[in-house]
Motif scaffolding. Structure first.
Motif, PDB file in Angstrom:
ATOM      1  N   LEU A   1       0.832  -1.213   0.000  1.00 48.78           N
ATOM      2  CA  LEU A   1       0.000   0.000   0.000  1.00 48.78           C
ATOM      3  C   LEU A   1       0.862   1.258   0.000  1.00 48.78           C
ATOM      4  CD1 LEU A   1      -2.980  -0.670   2.430  1.00 48.78           C
ATOM      5  CD2 LEU A   1      -3.010  -0.448  -0.061  1.00 48.78           C
ATOM      6  N   ALA A   2       0.349   2.277  -0.646  1.00 49.69           N
ATOM      7  CA  ALA A   2       1.085   3.536  -0.745  1.00 49.69           C
ATOM      8  C   ALA A   2       1.152   4.218   0.621  1.00 49.69           C
ATOM      9  CB  ALA A   2       0.398   4.455  -1.749  1.00 49.69           C
TER      10      ALA A   2
ATOM     11  N   ILE B   1      -9.028  18.993   7.451  1.00 46.69           N
ATOM     12  CA  ILE B   1      -9.598  20.237   6.936  1.00 46.69           C
ATOM     13  C   ILE B   1     -10.754  20.625   7.840  1.00 46.69           C
ATOM     14  CG2 ILE B   1     -10.689  21.375   4.973  1.00 46.69           C
ATOM     15  CD1 ILE B   1      -9.303  19.438   3.143  1.00 46.69           C
TER      16      ILE B   1
ATOM     17  N   PHE C   1     -14.021  23.126   8.631  1.00 51.13           N
ATOM     18  CA  PHE C   1     -15.038  23.897   7.898  1.00 51.13           C
ATOM     19  C   PHE C   1     -15.790  24.781   8.891  1.00 51.13           C
ATOM     20  CE2 PHE C   1     -14.273  19.939   5.680  1.00 51.13           C
ATOM     21  CZ  PHE C   1     -14.090  20.344   4.365  1.00 51.13           C
TER      22      PHE C   1
ATOM     23  N   ILE D   1     -12.866  17.186   8.741  1.00 50.49           N
ATOM     24  CA  ILE D   1     -12.683  15.875   8.118  1.00 50.49           C
ATOM     25  C   ILE D   1     -11.180  15.624   8.003  1.00 50.49           C
ATOM     26  CG2 ILE D   1     -13.104  14.440   6.086  1.00 50.49           C
ATOM     27  CD1 ILE D   1     -15.495  16.145   5.426  1.00 50.49           C
ATOM     28  N   THR D   2     -10.763  14.458   8.428  1.00 57.89           N
ATOM     29  CA  THR D   2      -9.363  14.072   8.291  1.00 57.89           C
ATOM     30  C   THR D   2      -9.218  13.142   7.093  1.00 57.89           C
ATOM     31  OG1 THR D   2      -8.943  14.343  10.645  1.00 57.89           O
ATOM     32  CG2 THR D   2      -7.412  12.932   9.415  1.00 57.89           C
ATOM     33  N   TYR D   3      -8.385  13.560   6.176  1.00 55.13           N
ATOM     34  CA  TYR D   3      -8.148  12.795   4.953  1.00 55.13           C
ATOM     35  C   TYR D   3      -6.790  12.112   5.034  1.00 55.13           C
ATOM     36  CZ  TYR D   3     -11.943  15.550   2.905  1.00 55.13           C
ATOM     37  OH  TYR D   3     -13.153  16.149   2.642  1.00 55.13           O
ATOM     38  N   LYS D   4      -6.741  10.896   4.547  1.00 58.17           N
ATOM     39  CA  LYS D   4      -5.457  10.203   4.380  1.00 58.17           C
ATOM     40  C   LYS D   4      -5.268  10.011   2.882  1.00 58.17           C
ATOM     41  CE  LYS D   4      -5.142   7.771   8.740  1.00 58.17           C
ATOM     42  NZ  LYS D   4      -5.471   6.539   9.449  1.00 58.17           N
ATOM     43  N   THR D   5      -4.450  10.862   2.302  1.00 56.80           N
ATOM     44  CA  THR D   5      -4.291  10.878   0.853  1.00 56.80           C
ATOM     45  C   THR D   5      -3.074  10.049   0.458  1.00 56.80           C
ATOM     46  OG1 THR D   5      -5.184  13.108   0.910  1.00 56.80           O
ATOM     47  CG2 THR D   5      -4.137  12.414  -1.136  1.00 56.80           C
ATOM     48  N   PRO D   6      -3.242   9.116  -0.472  1.00 53.27           N
ATOM     49  CA  PRO D   6      -2.095   8.308  -0.875  1.00 53.27           C
ATOM     50  C   PRO D   6      -1.055   9.153  -1.603  1.00 53.27           C
ATOM     51  CG  PRO D   6      -3.973   7.864  -2.303  1.00 53.27           C
ATOM     52  CD  PRO D   6      -4.474   8.759  -1.205  1.00 53.27           C
TER      53      PRO D   6
ATOM     54  N   THR E   1       1.365   9.206  -4.440  1.00 48.80           N
ATOM     55  CA  THR E   1       1.519   8.412  -5.668  1.00 48.80           C
ATOM     56  C   THR E   1       2.994   8.144  -5.932  1.00 48.80           C
ATOM     57  OG1 THR E   1       1.693  10.331  -7.097  1.00 48.80           O
ATOM     58  CG2 THR E   1      -0.529   9.536  -6.639  1.00 48.80           C
ATOM     59  N   PRO E   2       3.294   7.095  -6.689  1.00 46.68           N
ATOM     60  CA  PRO E   2       4.703   6.794  -7.018  1.00 46.68           C
ATOM     61  C   PRO E   2       5.412   7.986  -7.649  1.00 46.68           C
ATOM     62  CG  PRO E   2       3.288   4.957  -7.643  1.00 46.68           C
ATOM     63  CD  PRO E   2       2.379   6.064  -7.204  1.00 46.68           C
ATOM     64  N   ASN E   3       4.707   8.771  -8.442  1.00 48.09           N
ATOM     65  CA  ASN E   3       5.329   9.930  -9.085  1.00 48.09           C
ATOM     66  C   ASN E   3       5.764  10.958  -8.052  1.00 48.09           C
ATOM     67  OD1 ASN E   3       2.642   8.980 -10.251  1.00 48.09           O
ATOM     68  ND2 ASN E   3       3.930   9.360 -12.044  1.00 48.09           N
TER      69      ASN E   3
ATOM     70  N   LYS F   1       3.362  15.193 -10.887  1.00 53.70           N
ATOM     71  CA  LYS F   1       2.067  15.021 -11.535  1.00 53.70           C
ATOM     72  C   LYS F   1       1.957  13.676 -12.258  1.00 53.70           C
ATOM     73  CE  LYS F   1      -0.958  18.603 -13.112  1.00 53.70           C
ATOM     74  NZ  LYS F   1      -1.044  19.879 -13.812  1.00 53.70           N
ATOM     75  N   GLY F   2       2.992  13.291 -12.951  1.00 54.44           N
ATOM     76  CA  GLY F   2       2.999  11.940 -13.519  1.00 54.44           C
ATOM     77  C   GLY F   2       2.369  11.823 -14.892  1.00 54.44           C
TER      78      GLY F   2
ATOM     79  N   THR G   1      -7.013   3.193  -3.723  1.00 55.06           N
ATOM     80  CA  THR G   1      -6.132   3.348  -4.885  1.00 55.06           C
ATOM     81  C   THR G   1      -4.885   4.106  -4.468  1.00 55.06           C
ATOM     82  OG1 THR G   1      -5.967   4.196  -7.137  1.00 55.06           O
ATOM     83  CG2 THR G   1      -7.217   5.521  -5.592  1.00 55.06           C
ATOM     84  N   ASP G   2      -3.805   3.919  -5.226  1.00 53.16           N
ATOM     85  CA  ASP G   2      -2.637   4.773  -4.999  1.00 53.16           C
ATOM     86  C   ASP G   2      -2.520   5.812  -6.110  1.00 53.16           C
ATOM     87  OD1 ASP G   2      -1.802   3.288  -7.127  1.00 53.16           O
ATOM     88  OD2 ASP G   2       0.074   2.613  -6.229  1.00 53.16           O
TER      89      ASP G   2
ATOM     90  N   GLN H   1      -5.300  10.749 -12.365  1.00 54.30           N
ATOM     91  CA  GLN H   1      -4.665   9.557 -12.961  1.00 54.30           C
ATOM     92  C   GLN H   1      -5.689   8.463 -13.249  1.00 54.30           C
ATOM     93  OE1 GLN H   1      -1.667   9.104  -9.883  1.00 54.30           O
ATOM     94  NE2 GLN H   1      -0.038   9.566 -11.336  1.00 54.30           N
TER      95      GLN H   1
ATOM     96  N   ARG I   1     -12.576   9.198  -4.880  1.00 62.25           N
ATOM     97  CA  ARG I   1     -11.796   8.349  -3.986  1.00 62.25           C
ATOM     98  C   ARG I   1     -12.430   8.448  -2.599  1.00 62.25           C
ATOM     99  NH1 ARG I   1      -5.572  10.125  -4.543  1.00 62.25           N
ATOM    100  NH2 ARG I   1      -6.525  11.888  -3.504  1.00 62.25           N
TER     101      ARG I   1
ATOM    102  N   THR J   1     -10.359   8.005   1.192  1.00 66.11           N
ATOM    103  CA  THR J   1      -9.402   8.861   1.887  1.00 66.11           C
ATOM    104  C   THR J   1      -9.944   9.434   3.195  1.00 66.11           C
ATOM    105  OG1 THR J   1     -10.066  10.807   0.642  1.00 66.11           O
ATOM    106  CG2 THR J   1      -8.265   9.497  -0.278  1.00 66.11           C
ATOM    107  N   ALA J   2     -11.244   9.296   3.451  1.00 65.98           N
ATOM    108  CA  ALA J   2     -11.789   9.793   4.718  1.00 65.98           C
ATOM    109  C   ALA J   2     -13.030   8.977   5.065  1.00 65.98           C
ATOM    110  CB  ALA J   2     -12.131  11.278   4.620  1.00 65.98           C
TER     111      ALA J   2
ATOM    112  N   LEU K   1     -18.476  11.109   7.719  1.00 71.31           N
ATOM    113  CA  LEU K   1     -18.172  12.522   7.961  1.00 71.31           C
ATOM    114  C   LEU K   1     -18.278  13.336   6.680  1.00 71.31           C
ATOM    115  CD1 LEU K   1     -15.095  12.231  10.360  1.00 71.31           C
ATOM    116  CD2 LEU K   1     -17.506  12.505  10.941  1.00 71.31           C
TER     117      LEU K   1
ATOM    118  N   MET L   1     -21.671  16.543   5.285  1.00 72.65           N
ATOM    119  CA  MET L   1     -21.350  17.928   4.899  1.00 72.65           C
ATOM    120  C   MET L   1     -22.272  18.432   3.790  1.00 72.65           C
ATOM    121  SD  MET L   1     -18.548  19.002   6.566  1.00 72.65           S
ATOM    122  CE  MET L   1     -18.253  20.426   5.548  1.00 72.65           C
TER     123      MET L   1
END
Lengths: 325, 358
Positions: A1-2, A9, A11, A168-173, A175-177, A206-207, B24-25, B30, B116, B119-120, B124, B128
């Protein structure tokens, strides 16, 4: 996994309420629930417009409840951070006495076994009420309203605004690029990518080529020069928003790397008084030393400290100013 | 069925669905890059021949303001294209593209949808999008509201928890034949019913999976469609209707806006063989089947539907692609696709598809 990057964020909205929602929120501070007449129906919570015709409704408010009947419900075993209660509760549609619609709110029943369609519920008011839907803490089983804590009384003035806070808490992957681009800056270089279709060169993670919409794989990587020309700039007078560490006006410059299509925007310019910043200046990339890396603000992007004037003669080209991307 | 010779007839000529995965990664751009390439290739054209694009995505899902600006990189910046975006499922982007082609000055359009959700926490994110005065401050999440609708249906005797579990079993079983499914396999309804509630009366199997994915669809006006495509899939009806946002003001045991959209799209004009519907929760299927007026002979969600893969913001456009797949690749004659948005099926879209007579 990445690998992922976590970011929260917030609001924090302030919302104006207008004459109908304002009246409803003001009534909540008085421990009253009001609806609005729409033809033969009483709608709770009140709307500004007739849902059938779209006509504006006269401000003909009606006191409803305080008790009502559950018409449908769901049980929330694990509340979210946005929910009104921090222990298991029901979301329910409550038809308040005198109303013709279902009012969505929480029912604090203690257990799912205490919930049933058709049950009677009454409001539990917060002691301190500000004109917000959660002034009504929750409904509770029974006919009698309750008070949570000491009653601080109604609002002194009609309520016109409300706060809304969410996060909201985001977990953003990553990317390999982006991984490759970060690796490059850690090594004190820019990751260059040449589009196999149009031959434009890019940097960063950006890739893909945004002109031709083709992927830029590791095969497309090239070395980029570390010297360039300032094409444009701005002097920023900082305002003190959270995270802003600058206190005095400072320059941000666009740097066009020699012999490429790469323009790096909003770059820091080093050792240069604001009055000396010029379009056409020749500059070189300055990377953090190993010691500086340890001190670096962890929020900083990559390892590039900024750009140092080389002292070479300026480039004179009237079109330079247009190269900002 | 008639042969489609009116120049204003519009057909689907290509599509592509991304892998449907829990995480996804890739970036949204993409993911879209791949499906746009896939869709134009499927249509036998290149990006240069696309005259108009419309994307459906959601900033709250992306966790970024103006996230759609990066996503249009997937289309390619040159030559410049007319572009639009909807903060809706890609099925509504397709609707806008269809309306755009009806003007008649351009021939080819592309619609896409992407999201995606991984990612959260969806509980939640989607609260919104509720009414910001009465619902969002309570954290009224989509699944809690769906559960209220499910309870209303159970209380009205319109569905049972057993039937809901049976729908999940059927969808997951049908999904075994779908390369794009995320949840597929043979399950036992009794075992599913022994599971805990997530939001009673909904158990985990009543909910869609959390899915990252994207989809793109290419449409063309009649002459261009015939030139490019041996088996165009004609859009013979397309409509969407909305009703009140607040679920407390609606009869949750029916879906009036779905019925209106079905009527406007001409569903009744002929037999429907397959319906791909956006029933993301099990109990929504019987509501929608009734509201669409579908008989017992109609095959519902042979792909497994959103219970097998739910790429929010693309789920509806995937339904259109699957309904088109039934005609072009599997020899059906008339199918429909449905998409929905908002709490408890607030807004509903119906798209009727037909193949050329054989």
């Amino acid at each position: 996994l990445a690998r992922t990057v976590e970011s929260t964020i917030r609001f924090p909205y302030k919302r104006s309420l207008g004459p109908v929602l304002g009246a409803f929120m003001t009534a909540l501070t008085e421990q009253r629930i009001i609806g609005i007449r729409s033809g033969a129906r009483v709608i709770v919570p009140p709307l500004e417009w007739d849902p059938d015709s779209g006509e504006e409704l006269a401000h003909d408010f009606v006191d409803v409840g305080p008790a009502g009947t559950v018409t449908s419900w769901s049980w929330v075993e694990k509340p979210t951070t946005q929910h009104p209660l921090d222990h298991p509760f029901a979301f329910a549609l409550v038809r308040l006495d005198g109303a013709d619609t279902g009012f969505l709110h929480a029912v604090d029943a203690g257990s799912i076994d205490a919930m049933s369609t058709g049950m009677r519920v009454a409001p539990r008011w917060k002691g301190t009420r500000v004109g917000h839907i959660t002034d009504l803490d929750a409904f509770v089983p029974g006919e009698q309203p309750e008070m949570a804590g000491d009653d601080a009384g109604p609002a002194a003035e009609p309520v016109t605004m409300m706060d809304y806070n969410a996060a909201i808490t985001y977990k953003t992957p990553v990317t390999p690029n982006v991984e490759r681009a970060e690796q490059a800056t850690n090594e004190g270089r820019f990751l260059g990518l040449r589009c196999p279709v149009c031959a434009r060169t890019y940097t960063g993670g950006k890739g893909y080529c945004p002109v031709d919409a083709v992927e830029l794989t590791p095969d497309c990587e090239i070395d980029l020069p570390q010297v360039g020309t300032v094409t444009n700039y701005t002097i920023i007078t900082p305002v003190q928003y959270p995270g802003q560490t600058e206190t005095e006006p400072f320059a941000r410059v666009h740097v066009w790397l020699d012999g490429t299509d790469v323009v790096l925007g909003y770059q820091a310019l080093l050792d240069t008084p604001n009055d000396d910043v010029r379009i056409g200046m020749r500059v070189a990339a300055m990377w953090a030393s190993e010691a500086e890396k340890l001190d670096q603000d962890p929020r900083a992007e990559g390892n590039l400290v900024g750009w140092m004037p080389t002292g070479d003669p300026d480039v004179t080209d009237p079109d330079l100013v247009n190269r900002i991307c | 069925m008639t042969r489609h010779n009116d120049p204003d007839d519009i057909a689907i000529i290509g599509w592509s669905i991304s892998p449907m995965v829990r995480t996804t990664d890739k970036t949204e751009a993409q993911m879209l890059l791949e499906v746009v390439t896939g869709a134009v290739t499927d249509a036998g054209i290149t990006r240069k021949e696309v005259d108009f694009t419309c994307a459906g995505s959601c900033d709250y899902v992306a966790g970024q303001a103006f996230s759609f600006v990066q996503n249009i990189d997937a289309v390619g910046a040159w030559p410049p294209k007319r572009d639009s975006h909807v903060e809706m499922d890609g099925a509504w982007a397709l609707y806008e593209a269809w309306v755009r082609l009806l003007i008649g000055d351009i021939d080819v359009a592309l619609a896409m949808g992407s999201g995606r959700s991984s990612t959260a926490d969806p509980a939640l994110i989607y609260s919104m999008e509720m009414d910001p005065y009465y619902l969002a401050p309570l954290g009224a999440d989509a699944t809690s509201l769906a559960a209220i609708q499910a309870r209303a249906l159970l209380d009205a005797g319109k569905v049972t928890e057993q039937q809901m579990a049976d729908i999940a079993v059927r969808c997951r079983r049908d999904a075994k034949a779908n390369d794009h499914a995320q949840v597929a396999g043979d399950f036992d309804a009794a075992a599913l019913l022994a599971g805990d509630y997530v939001r009673a009366p909904l158990r985990k199997h009543d909910l869609p999976p959390i899915t990252d994915g994207a989809c793109a669809v290419v449409i063309a006006r009649a002459d261009k469609a015939r030139e490019l495509c041996e088996h165009p899939v004609w859009i013979t009806g397309f409509a969407h209707y909305s009703e009140l946002h607040n679920p407390g003001l609606r009869d949750l045991t029916t879906s009036r806006s779905t019925t209106l959209a079905a009527k406007a799209a001409g569903v009744e004009a002929g037999p429907v063989e397959v319906a791909e519907i956006q029933a993301a929760y099990t109990h929504e299927e019987p509501v929608l089947v009734e509201a669409l007026g579908l008989g017992a002979d109609v095959v519902v969600n042979p792909s497994g539907g959103p219970l097998a893969a739910n790429p929010v913001m693309a789920t509806g456009l995937v339904r259109v692609s699957e309904a088109a797949h039934q005609i072009r690749d599997l020899g059906r004659h008339r199918t429909l696709a449905h998409s929905t948005s908002g709490p408890c099926l607030q807004q509903n879209l119906v798209c009727v598809l037909e193949g050329d007579p054989t």
